[in-house]
Enzyme design. Structure first.
Site, mmCIF file in Angstrom:
data_model
loop_
_atom_site.group_PDB
_atom_site.id
_atom_site.type_symbol
_atom_site.label_atom_id
_atom_site.label_comp_id
_atom_site.label_asym_id
_atom_site.label_seq_id
_atom_site.Cartn_x
_atom_site.Cartn_y
_atom_site.Cartn_z
ATOM 1 N N ASP A 131 -35.031 1.886 7.175
ATOM 2 C CA ASP A 131 -34.531 1.846 8.738
ATOM 3 C C ASP A 131 -33.128 2.381 9.130
ATOM 4 O O ASP A 131 -32.858 2.282 10.295
ATOM 5 C CB ASP A 131 -34.621 0.316 8.993
ATOM 6 N N ALA A 144 -35.185 -4.129 13.358
ATOM 7 C CA ALA A 144 -34.687 -5.417 13.874
ATOM 8 C C ALA A 144 -34.650 -5.728 15.320
ATOM 9 O O ALA A 144 -34.456 -6.756 15.712
ATOM 10 C CB ALA A 144 -33.213 -5.613 13.540
ATOM 11 N N GLU A 168 -26.549 8.724 11.534
ATOM 12 C CA GLU A 168 -27.310 8.205 12.401
ATOM 13 C C GLU A 168 -27.031 8.621 14.009
ATOM 14 O O GLU A 168 -25.973 8.513 14.091
ATOM 15 C CB GLU A 168 -27.595 6.528 12.527
ATOM 16 N N VAL A 170 -32.991 -1.986 4.741
ATOM 17 C CA VAL A 170 -32.968 -2.462 6.087
ATOM 18 C C VAL A 170 -31.485 -2.985 6.219
ATOM 19 O O VAL A 170 -31.225 -3.447 7.541
ATOM 20 C CB VAL A 170 -33.760 -3.773 6.297
ATOM 21 N N HIS A 211 -33.658 2.939 12.784
ATOM 22 C CA HIS A 211 -32.772 1.779 12.960
ATOM 23 C C HIS A 211 -33.207 0.939 14.014
ATOM 24 O O HIS A 211 -32.390 0.428 14.868
ATOM 25 C CB HIS A 211 -31.160 2.151 13.134
HETATM 26 N N1 LIG Z 1 -31.429 -2.618 10.089
HETATM 27 C C1 LIG Z 1 -31.073 -3.422 11.113
HETATM 28 O O1 LIG Z 1 -31.110 -3.083 12.132
HETATM 29 C C2 LIG Z 1 -30.212 -4.543 10.861
HETATM 30 C C3 LIG Z 1 -29.884 -5.772 11.369
HETATM 31 C C4 LIG Z 1 -29.400 -6.825 11.182
HETATM 32 C C5 LIG Z 1 -28.567 -6.601 9.852
HETATM 33 N N2 LIG Z 1 -28.630 -5.760 9.408
HETATM 34 C C6 LIG Z 1 -27.783 -5.540 7.923
HETATM 35 O O2 LIG Z 1 -28.235 -6.332 7.201
HETATM 36 C C7 LIG Z 1 -26.801 -7.070 6.458
HETATM 37 C C8 LIG Z 1 -27.161 -8.344 5.941
HETATM 38 O O3 LIG Z 1 -27.497 -9.143 7.166
HETATM 39 P P1 LIG Z 1 -27.919 -10.720 6.896
HETATM 40 O O4 LIG Z 1 -27.989 -11.421 8.082
HETATM 41 O O5 LIG Z 1 -28.708 -11.254 5.830
HETATM 42 O O6 LIG Z 1 -26.328 -11.095 6.460
HETATM 43 P P2 LIG Z 1 -25.818 -12.238 5.425
HETATM 44 O O7 LIG Z 1 -26.502 -13.537 5.790
HETATM 45 O O8 LIG Z 1 -24.237 -12.209 5.607
HETATM 46 O O9 LIG Z 1 -26.176 -11.794 4.083
HETATM 47 C C9 LIG Z 1 -25.320 -10.933 3.365
HETATM 48 C C10 LIG Z 1 -25.768 -10.891 1.795
HETATM 49 O O10 LIG Z 1 -25.253 -9.694 1.187
HETATM 50 C C11 LIG Z 1 -24.803 -10.231 -0.039
HETATM 51 N N3 LIG Z 1 -23.604 -9.323 -0.398
HETATM 52 C C12 LIG Z 1 -22.405 -9.009 0.249
HETATM 53 N N4 LIG Z 1 -21.749 -8.140 -0.462
HETATM 54 C C13 LIG Z 1 -22.555 -7.859 -1.676
HETATM 55 C C14 LIG Z 1 -22.207 -7.213 -2.938
HETATM 56 N N5 LIG Z 1 -20.840 -6.422 -2.915
HETATM 57 N N6 LIG Z 1 -23.188 -7.318 -3.867
HETATM 58 C C15 LIG Z 1 -24.343 -7.953 -3.819
HETATM 59 N N7 LIG Z 1 -24.411 -8.594 -2.618
HETATM 60 C C16 LIG Z 1 -23.536 -8.751 -1.629
HETATM 61 C C17 LIG Z 1 -24.251 -11.504 0.287
HETATM 62 O O11 LIG Z 1 -23.759 -12.288 -0.830
HETATM 63 P P3 LIG Z 1 -23.187 -13.933 -0.913
HETATM 64 O O12 LIG Z 1 -24.326 -14.707 -0.499
HETATM 65 O O13 LIG Z 1 -22.419 -14.104 -2.117
HETATM 66 O O14 LIG Z 1 -22.190 -13.958 0.382
HETATM 67 C C18 LIG Z 1 -25.258 -12.092 1.043
HETATM 68 O O15 LIG Z 1 -26.036 -12.914 0.080
HETATM 69 C C19 LIG Z 1 -25.701 -6.832 7.728
HETATM 70 O O16 LIG Z 1 -24.720 -7.174 7.322
HETATM 71 C C20 LIG Z 1 -26.380 -5.758 8.304
HETATM 72 O O17 LIG Z 1 -25.502 -4.723 7.924
HETATM 73 C C21 LIG Z 1 -29.375 -4.514 9.722
#
Ligand SMILES: NC(=O)c1ccc[n+]([C@@H]2O[C@H](COP(=O)([O-])OP(=O)(O)OC[C@H]3O[C@@H](n4cnc5c(N)ncnc54)[C@H](OP(=O)(O)O)[C@@H]3O)[C@@H](O)[C@H]2O)c1
Length: 333
Positions: free
Chosen positions: A270, A297, A275, A244, A294
């Site tokens: 997703d 969310a 895309e 996701v 996609h």
């Molecule tokens: N499907 C959709 O429509 C949708 C909607 C919303 C978001 N998303 C995607 O989901 C992502 C995450 O969203 P979120 O709100 O959960 O963001 P978030 O709170 O910033 O969490 C991102 C997580 O990824 C970890 N991370 C980053 N780089 C990494 C790496 N190289 N190896 C391992 N872990 C890593 C971070 O680690 P740290 O804790 O160490 O910083 C953090 O725990 C977004 O950036 C977006 O791309 C998709």
């Protein structure tokens, strides 16, 4: 006064809510200058929308007054770079997408521009819908829902015992807002939850231990292709993969091979490398794939949640405090 410009389609009642955050805020919203939303919570708006020359002048004048912006204009990185040229007073931008770091990177702004402004994403607001979707997918594949629906369609009375998720091992890759909610729901279902973040946990060690893997990663230089062919090959036979986060975090061709050979039980996707997913992609027709365009969310509550986050960030901004969901301008997430 701090001038806030709403640069994304938004419901008028939510704009009103922003106007009531603090008397020191002047909130400007001129919907005729923005692409109309095609459906609730459509941040980009209708792509066929074009401003007239007169509207363009008004929009530039609006940006010229902005100290704070809600939304990247047009949700297009190129438009962001252009908009900044008209917005010398800008100090804080609240993006509508959680993955806005990627858009920011694509805008290729000069370092001085990146540093002059505080950038925040909507990270945090999608935790509920994406965690619900992830667990729905794991439950559906484990409980053989696709097979049951096919049987129902064919009026086949086909009884046999199926697996359960309780007691299975769930690996959550990325333990941010989404990952934490996935972990919470997994635990509620009696799963044994493992997780890793950018700074803790070893993917190569954890992957072979998991019955279900949920990727909730941002797309960054480090995560691009992270789940490559070798790593997909190291996953447990009969395990489930959910993505996701962003499509390009995994090797889609290697995933298709693993699904075709039934080394994996199935995948719940997703997000995709390209895309919209091209019609010729084999992912459309694999019977062990559950995919959504996609949209996992997309929730009718999304704009409300983003406005709540933004309102809190505005209060923090006025108080000179650290903002929530800040985008790192070194790693772009
Ligand atoms: N499907 C959709 O429509 C949708 C909607 C919303 C978001 N998303 C995607 O989901 C992502 C995450 O969203 P979120 O709100 O959960 O963001 P978030 O709170 O910033 O969490 C991102 C997580 O990824 C970890 N991370 C980053 N780089 C990494 C790496 N190289 N190896 C391992 N872990 C890593 C971070 O680690 P740290 O804790 O160490 O910083 C953090 O725990 C977004 O950036 C977006 O791309 C998709």
């Amino acid at each position: 006064m701090v001038t806030v410009v709403v640069a994304t389609p938004l419901e008028p009642e939510l704009v009103e809510r922003l106007r009531h955050v603090d008397p020191r805020l002047e909130v400007l919203f001129e919907p005729d200058l923005l692409p109309p939303a095609r459906y609730p919570c459509d941040h980009a708006g209708d792509p066929s929308f074009r401003r007239t020359a007169e509207q363009e002048r008004r929009f530039e004048a609006l940006l010229g007054r902005a100290e704070v912006l809600l939304g990247f204009p047009g949700e297009d990185p190129r438009q962001l770079a252009e908009a900044l040229r008209s917005a010398p007073r800008l100090r804080f931008v609240q993006a509508m997408y959680a993955g806005a770091g990627q858009q920011l990177e694509m805008a290729r702004l000069p370092r001085a521009e990146l540093e002059r402004i505080v950038w925040t994403s909507s990270s945090g607001v999608h935790a509920t819908p994406l965690a619900e979707w992830s667990l729905l997918g794991i439950l559906a594949l484990t409980r053989e829902l696709p097979r049951l629906l096919a049987d129902q369609h064919e009026r086949r009375w086909n009884r046999r015992p199926v697996e359960e998720v309780r007691g299975k091992t769930l690996l959550v890759v990325g333990l941010g807002a989404i990952g934490r909610e996935v972990a919470r729901l997994g635990e509620a279902l009696g799963m044994h939850v493992l997780s890793l973040t950018r700074t803790s946990g070893d993917l190569d060690e954890l992957l072979p231990q998991a019955d279900a893997v949920v990727l909730t990663l941002p797309l960054t230089a480090e995560t691009h292709g992270l789940l490559d062919r070798r790593r997909i090959g190291s996953m447990r036979r009969g395990s489930i993969l959910v993505n996701v986060g962003r499509g390009a975090v995994l090797d889609e061709e290697a995933l298709v091979d693993a699904l075709r050979e039934r080394r994996l039980l199935g995948a719940v996707l997703d997000v995709f490398v390209h895309e919209p997913l091209p019609p010729e992609s084999p992912l459309w027709e694999l019977d062990n794939v559950i995919l959504s365009p996609h949209m996992a969310a997309l929730s009718v509550h999304e704009n409300e949640r983003i406005v709540d986050l933004f309102a809190d960030n505005l209060r923090r901004y006025l108080a000179g405090e650290e903002l929530r969901s800040r985008i790192r301008t070194d790693l772009f997430y």
